[in-house]
Each structure stands twice: as structure tokens, then as C-alpha cells.
Design an enzyme around this catalytic site. Structure first.
Site, mmCIF file in Angstrom:
data_model
loop_
_atom_site.group_PDB
_atom_site.id
_atom_site.type_symbol
_atom_site.label_atom_id
_atom_site.label_comp_id
_atom_site.label_asym_id
_atom_site.label_seq_id
_atom_site.Cartn_x
_atom_site.Cartn_y
_atom_site.Cartn_z
ATOM 1 N N LYS A 81 0.863 -1.182 0.000
ATOM 2 C CA LYS A 81 0.000 0.000 0.000
ATOM 3 C C LYS A 81 0.901 1.233 0.000
ATOM 4 O O LYS A 81 1.952 1.239 0.665
ATOM 5 C CB LYS A 81 -0.881 -0.025 1.255
ATOM 6 N N SER A 163 -9.610 2.064 2.815
ATOM 7 C CA SER A 163 -8.732 2.805 1.939
ATOM 8 C C SER A 163 -7.717 1.932 1.213
ATOM 9 O O SER A 163 -7.112 2.391 0.255
ATOM 10 C CB SER A 163 -7.971 3.862 2.757
ATOM 11 N N SER A 187 -9.806 -0.334 7.080
ATOM 12 C CA SER A 187 -9.266 -0.302 5.720
ATOM 13 C C SER A 187 -8.571 -1.559 5.225
ATOM 14 O O SER A 187 -8.184 -1.611 4.053
ATOM 15 C CB SER A 187 -8.315 0.879 5.570
HETATM 16 N N1 GLN Z 1 -13.074 4.651 6.326
HETATM 17 C C1 GLN Z 1 -12.325 5.037 7.474
HETATM 18 C C2 GLN Z 1 -11.806 6.438 7.333
HETATM 19 O O1 GLN Z 1 -11.993 7.019 6.306
HETATM 20 C C3 GLN Z 1 -11.220 4.062 7.749
HETATM 21 C C4 GLN Z 1 -10.009 4.290 6.924
HETATM 22 C C5 GLN Z 1 -8.852 3.440 7.337
HETATM 23 O O2 GLN Z 1 -9.003 2.447 8.050
HETATM 24 N N2 GLN Z 1 -7.674 3.858 6.936
HETATM 25 O O3 GLN Z 1 -11.220 6.973 8.223
#
Ligand code: GLN
Length: 500
Positions: A81, A163, A187
Site C-alpha cells: 500500500k 482505503s 481499511s
Molecule cells: N473509512 C475510514 C476512514 O476514512 C477508515 C479508513 C482506514 O481504516 N484507513 O477513516
């Protein structure tokens, strides 16, 4: 076992490792096979590919394999990532503010999976490139990437989740056998669920955060994403372990041989079913797939126990106060002085900061910085931030009460299958609400996992979420593995997807 060169992308990690160890294919050939697939990719999963760097790593792996000094996954490809910093590849965190940024060092997790840290040798994996993600890991659909969205390999009109959307799509489309992801509020689990792959977020502190671009430091955690629990077990063993000198929240707990612990029957295992995870907000297609999976586990001897996580709904406001608060502080380092983009037109220092950040950050990142600065500001700190911290503690306590009654908790990962691109474009809150089932474990710092359990509406994948008590990753991986021995959802590939 699939061993012809054309089928390298269908092999599991241990199959690839044995293909390489038995010299049926070289690391260079394996890397070339995947790089060719990446070249033809239509999902947008990759942000940076550097074939020369990958092949140089593969040549080193071949030398180590020839000398018999290779790591446990020597020569097996992986992609990271884009929030993990890497020397050989550009690192952007999906943001324009880091366009073309090149780190002088590799993140600990990257080192451990590749050549190792200090004198300890690593797993020997070859990096194929960097994977698209929501900008600074803020999002639930990968539509917040500053570069381009990622498409779901099962249906190119849908999001892959976020994400870590690039990671999930790349594994699902067989562009890489494995990927790293990060999970702050879901995410790893949510994109794994949306793309029909397996992913685990370990206990907070299990994997080092050193070299992981920070979003919300008290929540951020790295984890593996791959096809099966067996593959995740191999990766997690290689990724975890103390990094006390470089990450102050790293746990002083030795890593485990998770693969060796995939042997336990689920007979007698108590699976807690939180009633709050099965309310009106849960789509019927997701519910049906989860119910069927729970029946399978029951038929394997597990026992379902009703439990309650009464503050599940509160996890949304609590998380969306704490995460932006930490983000507003973490992202203050991107000011045009030390890293990445600097505005061309400015009059003085303050205008340089302003212009750089105005140009460099996307809309969602700006929204979070503003929210974070607001909840931390004088006069609002007590009402929002402090209150959220108190409820966070209560959410963690609720889990401890639940774990008095059960060994693991199971429920949905997300309320629905992957939505279509643009669906939530005018309503950022819709994305936030979709995080409801992943946020509680994140706030408590507990390990959580997504395991493919079937298909819902439009034949899109559905994952079950398994949550364990602190440091119980081995239990989660074992339950997932026992389930995968009895099912083949994790083996199905999205061939009908228009993106392929
Ligand atoms: N959807 C959540 C956010 O936007 C989680 C994102 C994540 O785990 N990086 O913060």
C-alpha cells in the site's frame, strides 16, 4: 498444485515458495509473470511500478535461493500500500502533496517482508510496486485517491472498498499473490470483504508503524491481505514483532508462527454474535451470506452465543472525532518545507504554507483537518475530544465483557456489498456510516479479520468479520482456515469482471 508458468498467479504463497525452492521457476521469472499482468491491468490498482527495481530484487533472491540462504518467502512477490515508505519506489500516500516523493529508507514492515531489519534476515519477498489508496488512507471506497480511483475486479463499475482498495483489487485480480494494507477504522477488512479476499488487522502495536505514513496514530495498524487465511498467516508471522527503538507504541511481544497454529478444530469454540451488528441497517443479501457462514461453523462444532456491544452506534461519532483530531496534527508536517510539493506562488512563509496545503491536499483530507482542528480547539476540546476518548474506553470495556462469554466475535464487515463508483460522491457521511461494523474493534485496538463467505446482490463478494481478544490473531486465523477448508469462496476469481 498448479505449477506451469502460466498459472503462477493462481498459486498460493506456500506453493510459490516451493516452486521457487525447487527451482521450477526463478524469482526473476515469477516477477516477470506478475509484472506482465500488472501491465495489462485495468483496475488502476497500482500507483508505481519499477520493473528494474523489482527484477534487481528478484535477482538477489535467486542468488540467495541458489546459495540456500533464502528467507521463508524468498522470491515470492508482494506489493505494498502506498502509505509504506519505500526506497525503490515512489511513495505518495495517494496524495498530490507527495507527488514523486522518494523515501530514503524502507518502512519496518517492508524491510521485514524483504531483506530484514538490522542483523535479522527477512522473508525475502520481491516488491512489485506500490498500491493505490485513499489519500492518507482517508476513505471507504478508494475514490479519494488524488490520482485515480480503483475499480473492483468483480465489477468495474463498483468501488473496491477503501482505503486499501488497490491492495484488495490487486490480490483479487491476481496481479500480486499478496499485499500489505493498513487499517485505521476498517481499511484492511472492508476492501478485503468487497473484493472477496482474506485480510487481517492485528492487535494495535503488533506490527511496527515505523515508515507507515501516519493518519491517526492511536489507531493505525498494518496487516496482510491475500487470498487465504493460510497465506495471511505466513505474512503476518513475517510482519509482526517488536520495533521498540523506532515505534513507541510497538508491543514488546515476539511474533508467532501463525501457520503452525492452523490445526485446531473449531469444536466447542464459542462464537459471540453481537445483536447490534444484525439490525435494520444490515442489507439482506449480506445477512444471508453471513448466516450461511455461521451455519457452516456451527456444523463444524462451533457454538453461537448471543452477545451485546451496546455502544456500536457511538463508534461512528467517536472515531470521526478522534481520527480527524490525530490527522490534523499528523498532517501538519506537510507544509512545503521538508516533503513533497511546494507552491510556486507565495508572498511570505505563511502564504507558502497556505498555498502549498491548498494545492496539495484533496477535499476529504481538508475536511478531516478542519474537523480535527475544531474538536481540539479551545472551548470544544472537552465537549468533543475528551468525551470521545471516554466513550472509546467504554467501547473497549464492552468487548472485555463480551469476551467473558465467547472466544471470538463474528458479524458483518460492512452493511452492504461494494457500491457503485460515485454513489456517495455528494454525501461524505454515507461513507462514514458504512464503517459502523469495523470501527469498534479499531477503537478498542483488537485484532479483526475479513473472510470471504459468499456473494450478495449483483454477485458481489461478502466477507464475515471475526474479532478476537488482544493478541488472539492465531485464533482468528485458525477459525478462518477451518472455514476455508470446508468452503471455496476464497478460491473464486473475478473472471466475469469487466475490469479483467
Ligand atoms: N473509512 C475510514 C476512514 O476514512 C477508515 C479508513 C482506514 O481504516 N484507513 O477513516
Amino acid at each position: 498444485m498448479t505449477n506451469s508458468t502460466q498459472e503462477l498467479h493462481l498459486q498460493s504463497l506456500s506453493e510459490l515458495a516451493s516452486t521457487l525452492h525447487s527451482k521450477k521457476a526463478s524469482a526473476v521469472e515469477v516477477a516477470q509473470h506478475f509484472l506482465k499482468r500488472i501491465q495489462a491491468d485495468k483496475t488502476g490498482a497500482f500507483l508505481d511500478v519499477n520493473a528494474e527495481a523489482s527484477l534487481a530484487q528478484a535477482r538477489s533472491s535467486d542468488a540467495r535461493l541458489a546459495a540456500g540462504t533464502g528467507g521463508c518467502l524468498e522470491g515470492v512477490p508482494i506489493a505494498h500500500k502506498d502509505v509504506f515508505v519505500t526506497r525503490d519506489f515512489v511513495t505518495t500516500a495517494g496524495s498530490k502533496i507527495l507527488t514523486n516523493y522518494r523515501s530514503p529508507f524502507d518502512a519496518t514492515v517492508v524491510q521485514k517482508l524483504a531483506h530484514g531489519v538490522n542483523s535479522q534476515s527477512g522473508a525475502g519477498m520481491v516488491t512489485l510496486g506500490k498500491l493505490n489508496c485513499d489519500e492518507f488512507a482517508m476513505g471507504s471506497g478508494n475514490e479519494n485517491s488524488a490520482f485515480h480511483p480503483v475499480r473492483n475486479p468483480w465489477d468495474a463499475t463498483r468501488v473496491p472498498g477503501g482505503s486499501s482498495g488497490g491492495s484488495a483489487a490487486a490480490v483479487a485480480a491476481r496481479l500480486t499473490p499478496a499485499a500489505t494494507g493498513t487499517d485505521t477504522g476498517g481499511s484492511i477488512r472492508q476492501p478485503a470483504s468487497f473484493c472477496g479476499i482474506t485480510g487481517i488487522k492485528p492487535t494495535y502495536g503488533r506490527a511496527s508503524r515505523y515508515g507507515m505514513i501516519a493518519y491517526a496514530s492511536s489507531l493505525d495498524q498494518a496487516g496482510p491481505m491475500a487470498r487465504s487465511a493460510e497465506d495471511c498467516a505466513l505474512l503476518l508471522s513475517a510482519m509482526c514483532g517488536p520495533d521498540l527503538d523506532r515505534d513507541s507504541t510497538s508491543l514488546d511481544v515476539a511474533t508467532e508462527n501463525f501457520s503452525a497454529k492452523l490445526t485446531q478444530s473449531v469444536k466447542g469454540l464459542r462464537i459471540g454474535i453481537p445483536k447490534e451488528f444484525f439490525g435494520d441497517g444490515l442489507a439482506a443479501d449480506v445477512r444471508n451470506a453471513i448466516d450461511a457462514a455461521l451455519k457452516t461453523l456451527e456444523s463444524q462444532g462451533a457454538q453461537l452465543v448471543p452477545i451485546s456491544l451496546p455502544r456500536t452506534e457511538l463508534s461512528i461519532p467517536v472515531y470521526y472525532i478522534i481520527a480527524p483530531a490525530e490527522a490534523s496534527s499528523n498532517l501538519s508536517r506537510f507544509d512545503g518545507v521538508k516533503f513533497g510539493h511546494r507552491a510556486k506562488d507565495y508572498t511570505d512563509l505563511v502564504s507558502m504554507y497556505k498555498q502549498t496545503r491548498t494545492e496539495g491536499f484533496g477535499e476529504e483530507v481538508k475536511r478531516r483537518i478542519m474537523t480535527g482542528a475544531y474538536v481540539l480547539s479551545h472551548g470544544y476540546f472537552d465537549a468533543y475530544y475528551l468525551q470521545a476518548q471516554k466513550i472509546r474506553r467504554m467501547i473497549a470495556d464492552d468487548f472485555q465483557q463480551a469476551f467473558a462469554l465467547c472466544d471470538v466475535i463474528a458479524g458483518p464487515v460492512a452493511p452492504s456489498v461494494a457500491w457503485t463508483l460515485g454513489h456517495n460522491a455528494s454525501d461524505p457521511l454515507a461513507d462514514y456510516l458504512a464503517d459502523i461494523f469495523t470501527l469498534p474493534a479499531s477503537l478498542a485496538g483488537l485484532p479483526g479479520m475479513s473472510v470471504p463467505v459468499g456473494f450478495g446482490d449483483a454477485l458481489m463478494p461478502v466477507g464475515v468479520q471475526l474479532i478476537g481478544n488482544y493478541l488472539q490473531e492465531a485464533t482468528l486465523l485458525n477459525v478462518a482456515h477451518q472455514f476455508q477448508l470446508a468452503t471455496d469462496f476464497h478460491m473464486q476469481s473475478p473472471q466475469r469482471g469487466a475490469a479483467l
